[in-house]
Design a protein around this motif. Structure first.
Motif, PDB file in Angstrom:
ATOM      1  N   LYS A  19       0.812  -1.216   0.000  1.00 42.92           N
ATOM      2  CA  LYS A  19       0.000   0.000   0.000  1.00 42.92           C
ATOM      3  C   LYS A  19       0.841   1.259   0.000  1.00 42.92           C
ATOM      4  CE  LYS A  19      -3.914   2.280   2.167  1.00 42.92           C
ATOM      5  NZ  LYS A  19      -4.988   2.212   3.175  1.00 42.92           N
ATOM      6  N   GLU A  20       1.911   1.276   0.797  1.00 43.63           N
ATOM      7  CA  GLU A  20       2.757   2.456   0.885  1.00 43.63           C
ATOM      8  C   GLU A  20       4.212   2.064   0.681  1.00 43.63           C
ATOM      9  OE1 GLU A  20       1.701   5.442   1.138  1.00 43.63           O
ATOM     10  OE2 GLU A  20      -0.255   5.422   2.138  1.00 43.63           O
ATOM     11  N   LEU A  21       4.919   2.772  -0.191  1.00 42.84           N
ATOM     12  CA  LEU A  21       6.364   2.639  -0.332  1.00 42.84           C
ATOM     13  C   LEU A  21       6.989   3.967   0.079  1.00 42.84           C
ATOM     14  CD1 LEU A  21       6.632   0.831  -3.800  1.00 42.84           C
ATOM     15  CD2 LEU A  21       6.839  -0.198  -1.522  1.00 42.84           C
ATOM     16  N   TYR A  22       7.971   3.905   0.964  1.00 44.96           N
ATOM     17  CA  TYR A  22       8.591   5.125   1.475  1.00 44.96           C
ATOM     18  C   TYR A  22       9.975   5.323   0.867  1.00 44.96           C
ATOM     19  CZ  TYR A  22       4.861   5.417   4.921  1.00 44.96           C
ATOM     20  OH  TYR A  22       3.642   5.528   5.525  1.00 44.96           O
ATOM     21  N   GLU A  23      10.299   6.568   0.629  1.00 40.69           N
ATOM     22  CA  GLU A  23      11.590   6.926   0.053  1.00 40.69           C
ATOM     23  C   GLU A  23      12.719   6.502   0.992  1.00 40.69           C
ATOM     24  OE1 GLU A  23      12.764  11.186  -0.432  1.00 40.69           O
ATOM     25  OE2 GLU A  23      12.381  10.736  -2.542  1.00 40.69           O
ATOM     26  N   ASN A  24      13.708   5.800   0.437  1.00 38.78           N
ATOM     27  CA  ASN A  24      14.888   5.358   1.180  1.00 38.78           C
ATOM     28  C   ASN A  24      14.571   4.401   2.320  1.00 38.78           C
ATOM     29  OD1 ASN A  24      16.587   7.046  -0.410  1.00 38.78           O
ATOM     30  ND2 ASN A  24      16.035   8.796   0.876  1.00 38.78           N
ATOM     31  N   VAL A  25      13.458   3.688   2.204  1.00 33.99           N
ATOM     32  CA  VAL A  25      13.094   2.676   3.195  1.00 33.99           C
ATOM     33  C   VAL A  25      12.834   1.365   2.466  1.00 33.99           C
ATOM     34  CG1 VAL A  25      11.413   1.957   4.928  1.00 33.99           C
ATOM     35  CG2 VAL A  25      12.096   4.344   4.776  1.00 33.99           C
ATOM     36  N   GLU A  26      13.448   0.285   2.935  1.00 36.27           N
ATOM     37  CA  GLU A  26      13.214  -1.011   2.315  1.00 36.27           C
ATOM     38  C   GLU A  26      11.759  -1.417   2.509  1.00 36.27           C
ATOM     39  OE1 GLU A  26      15.587  -5.178   1.793  1.00 36.27           O
ATOM     40  OE2 GLU A  26      15.740  -4.176   3.728  1.00 36.27           O
ATOM     41  N   PRO A  27      11.122  -1.955   1.479  1.00 31.10           N
ATOM     42  CA  PRO A  27       9.726  -2.377   1.614  1.00 31.10           C
ATOM     43  C   PRO A  27       9.600  -3.544   2.596  1.00 31.10           C
ATOM     44  CG  PRO A  27      10.407  -2.259  -0.698  1.00 31.10           C
ATOM     45  CD  PRO A  27      11.644  -2.173   0.129  1.00 31.10           C
ATOM     46  N   GLY A  28       8.347  -3.899   2.892  1.00 33.04           N
ATOM     47  CA  GLY A  28       8.104  -5.079   3.711  1.00 33.04           C
ATOM     48  C   GLY A  28       8.785  -6.286   3.097  1.00 33.04           C
ATOM     49  N   THR A  29       9.550  -7.001   3.902  1.00 36.99           N
ATOM     50  CA  THR A  29      10.438  -8.045   3.392  1.00 36.99           C
ATOM     51  C   THR A  29      10.195  -9.360   4.112  1.00 36.99           C
ATOM     52  OG1 THR A  29      12.118  -6.359   2.901  1.00 36.99           O
ATOM     53  CG2 THR A  29      12.856  -8.657   2.990  1.00 36.99           C
ATOM     54  N   MET A  30       9.961 -10.426   3.345  1.00 32.34           N
ATOM     55  CA  MET A  30       9.748 -11.744   3.927  1.00 32.34           C
ATOM     56  C   MET A  30      11.067 -12.404   4.317  1.00 32.34           C
ATOM     57  SD  MET A  30       6.507 -12.209   4.010  1.00 32.34           S
ATOM     58  CE  MET A  30       6.458 -13.969   4.341  1.00 32.34           C
ATOM     59  N   ALA A  31      12.077 -12.272   3.473  1.00 28.95           N
ATOM     60  CA  ALA A  31      13.358 -12.941   3.741  1.00 28.95           C
ATOM     61  C   ALA A  31      14.480 -12.188   3.041  1.00 28.95           C
ATOM     62  CB  ALA A  31      13.310 -14.390   3.271  1.00 28.95           C
ATOM     63  N   LYS A  32      15.685 -12.277   3.636  1.00 29.62           N
ATOM     64  CA  LYS A  32      16.832 -11.572   3.080  1.00 29.62           C
ATOM     65  C   LYS A  32      18.099 -12.290   3.526  1.00 29.62           C
ATOM     66  CE  LYS A  32      18.652  -6.824   2.749  1.00 29.62           C
ATOM     67  NZ  LYS A  32      18.247  -6.579   1.353  1.00 29.62           N
ATOM     68  N   GLY A  33      19.053 -12.507   2.596  1.00 34.66           N
ATOM     69  CA  GLY A  33      20.292 -13.171   2.957  1.00 34.66           C
ATOM     70  C   GLY A  33      20.831 -13.988   1.796  1.00 34.66           C
ATOM     71  N   ASP A  34      22.055 -14.455   1.932  1.00 32.23           N
ATOM     72  CA  ASP A  34      22.719 -15.162   0.838  1.00 32.23           C
ATOM     73  C   ASP A  34      21.989 -16.436   0.419  1.00 32.23           C
ATOM     74  OD1 ASP A  34      24.655 -13.216   0.817  1.00 32.23           O
ATOM     75  OD2 ASP A  34      26.079 -14.338   2.048  1.00 32.23           O
ATOM     76  N   ASN A  35      21.222 -17.019   1.327  1.00 33.94           N
ATOM     77  CA  ASN A  35      20.519 -18.266   1.012  1.00 33.94           C
ATOM     78  C   ASN A  35      19.143 -18.037   0.379  1.00 33.94           C
ATOM     79  OD1 ASN A  35      19.467 -17.199   3.355  1.00 33.94           O
ATOM     80  ND2 ASN A  35      18.936 -19.195   4.232  1.00 33.94           N
ATOM     81  N   VAL A  36      18.765 -16.767   0.173  1.00 37.30           N
ATOM     82  CA  VAL A  36      17.479 -16.445  -0.443  1.00 37.30           C
ATOM     83  C   VAL A  36      17.648 -16.368  -1.956  1.00 37.30           C
ATOM     84  CG1 VAL A  36      15.631 -14.731  -0.606  1.00 37.30           C
ATOM     85  CG2 VAL A  36      16.712 -15.206   1.608  1.00 37.30           C
ATOM     86  N   ALA A  37      16.879 -17.166  -2.691  1.00 34.28           N
ATOM     87  CA  ALA A  37      17.047 -17.259  -4.148  1.00 34.28           C
ATOM     88  C   ALA A  37      16.460 -16.079  -4.896  1.00 34.28           C
ATOM     89  CB  ALA A  37      16.401 -18.549  -4.649  1.00 34.28           C
ATOM     90  N   TRP A  38      15.540 -15.348  -4.280  1.00 34.97           N
ATOM     91  CA  TRP A  38      14.780 -14.321  -4.983  1.00 34.97           C
ATOM     92  C   TRP A  38      15.550 -13.013  -5.161  1.00 34.97           C
ATOM     93  CZ3 TRP A  38      10.326 -16.087  -6.942  1.00 34.97           C
ATOM     94  CH2 TRP A  38       9.754 -17.216  -6.330  1.00 34.97           C
TER      95      TRP A  38
END
Length: 321
Positions: free
Chosen positions: A68-87
């Motif tokens: 619904k909202e994207l903020y400037e210089n803010v990462e969006p809502g994130t399910m997963a993050k890291g070297d093992n994440v394929a996406w």
């Protein structure tokens, strides 16, 4: 297909590898193959309602989503993050600007009292209930006592808290929001908060009022919203000791038994030596979680009928995690 500069991975800061952004699905990726992330981005840009795209470089699956909202210089809502994440994920603007104080520093919003918004009194040890209202108990136990493993939705559905909740629209919209800054309240998510944005705590409270049991999906679909937890937009991220990334504006809608005595996960200063936040080794929350901020990032609240006043709550198991 021509690649626009906005969707060119060489020039765009919106494309992040090893990252899975959240959002409501606009186009399912199982039936949407694209050759590369730039084409996935372009498809999002040309698709109504899409502002988030999630691409798998191996399978070529391209998911189009909406936050619904994207903020400037803010990462969006994130399910997963890291070297093992394929996406690989990215976003398409416009991006909302966050207000900055005169000193150039973003400050968490204060709670402004009104007819339907009140500030929690953290000194009140017992709730004030209407005459004749019996003291309710947490019949199904504390959900976080074993990391939520024992939670049984039927028990919650049959609890006094749920049975006494008037889910008619008129009643829901008349509920009073009792809000506490620098606090994280426990509960079971009836609406996942990652990517579910609100600009203010009051907006998050209103989303809680408007939540209709039976329409959200998930194991707690049949429960109402009586608790909400909001990541103040002054924070790039809001700390929680879990695997997710919680970002500015995330609005969690929850159900808890006896919201008049809500369970507290975090409150105030994270280096507070108060015994309730110390673990068995007498370490403060901040000592146990080095990435935790000096003060809690979250703003939380409960919804109660008119005439009810909540206590300052009870410390839940997560206060000692």
């Amino acid at each position: 297909m021509r690649i626009s500069p906005e969707c060119d991975g060489l020039h765009s800061s919106t494309i992040q590898p090893h990252t899975e952004y959240a959002g409501d699905v606009v186009h399912w990726g199982d039936t949407n193959d694209q050759l590369n992330v730039e084409l996935c981005c372009m498809q999002c840009k040309m698709t109504k309602m899409c502002n988030v795209f999630v691409f798998n470089p191996e399978t070529k699956k391209c998911w189009l989503k909406k936050q619904k909202e994207l903020y400037e210089n803010v990462e969006p809502g994130t399910m997963a993050k890291g070297d093992n994440v394929a996406w690989t994920s990215g976003t398409i603007g416009p991006y909302r600007k966050r207000e900055v104080g005169t000193d150039g520093v973003m400050k968490m919003q204060d709670v402004v009292e009104s007819e339907k918004t009140k500030v929690v009194d953290v000194r009140r040890n017992e709730p004030k209930l209407p005459v004749g209202q019996e003291r309710r108990t947490r019949e199904c136990g504390s959900p976080a006592v074993d990391g939520y493993a024992h939670v049984e939705p039927p028990c919650l559905v049959n609890s006094i808290t749920n049975k006494e909740f008037d889910s008619t629209e008129t009643s829901r919209l008349e509920q009073i929001a009792w809000i506490e800054k620098h606090a994280s309240y426990d509960g079971l998510a009836v609406r996942w908060g990652i990517g579910h944005k609100a600009a203010t705590a009051e907006q998050c409270a209103q989303k809680c009022r408007e939540h209709v049991p039976g329409r959200g999906g998930g194991p707690f679909n049949d429960l109402p919203c009586n608790t909400f937890v909001w990541c103040d937009i002054a924070n790039d991220i809001c700390f929680e000791p879990d695997a997710h990334v919680h970002t500015a504006g995330d609005c969690w809608l929850k159900f808890t038994e006896v919201p008049e005595r809500v369970e507290i996960n975090q409150r105030g200063a994270n280096d507070d030596p108060f015994d309730g936040f110390l673990n068995e080794n007498k370490l403060t929350y901040k000592m146990r979680h080095v990435k935790a901020p000096e003060k809690v990032h979250w703003t939380s609240g409960v919804l109660l009928p008119k005439g009810w006043i909540p206590s300052n709550g009870t410390l839940g198991p997560r206060a000692k995690w």
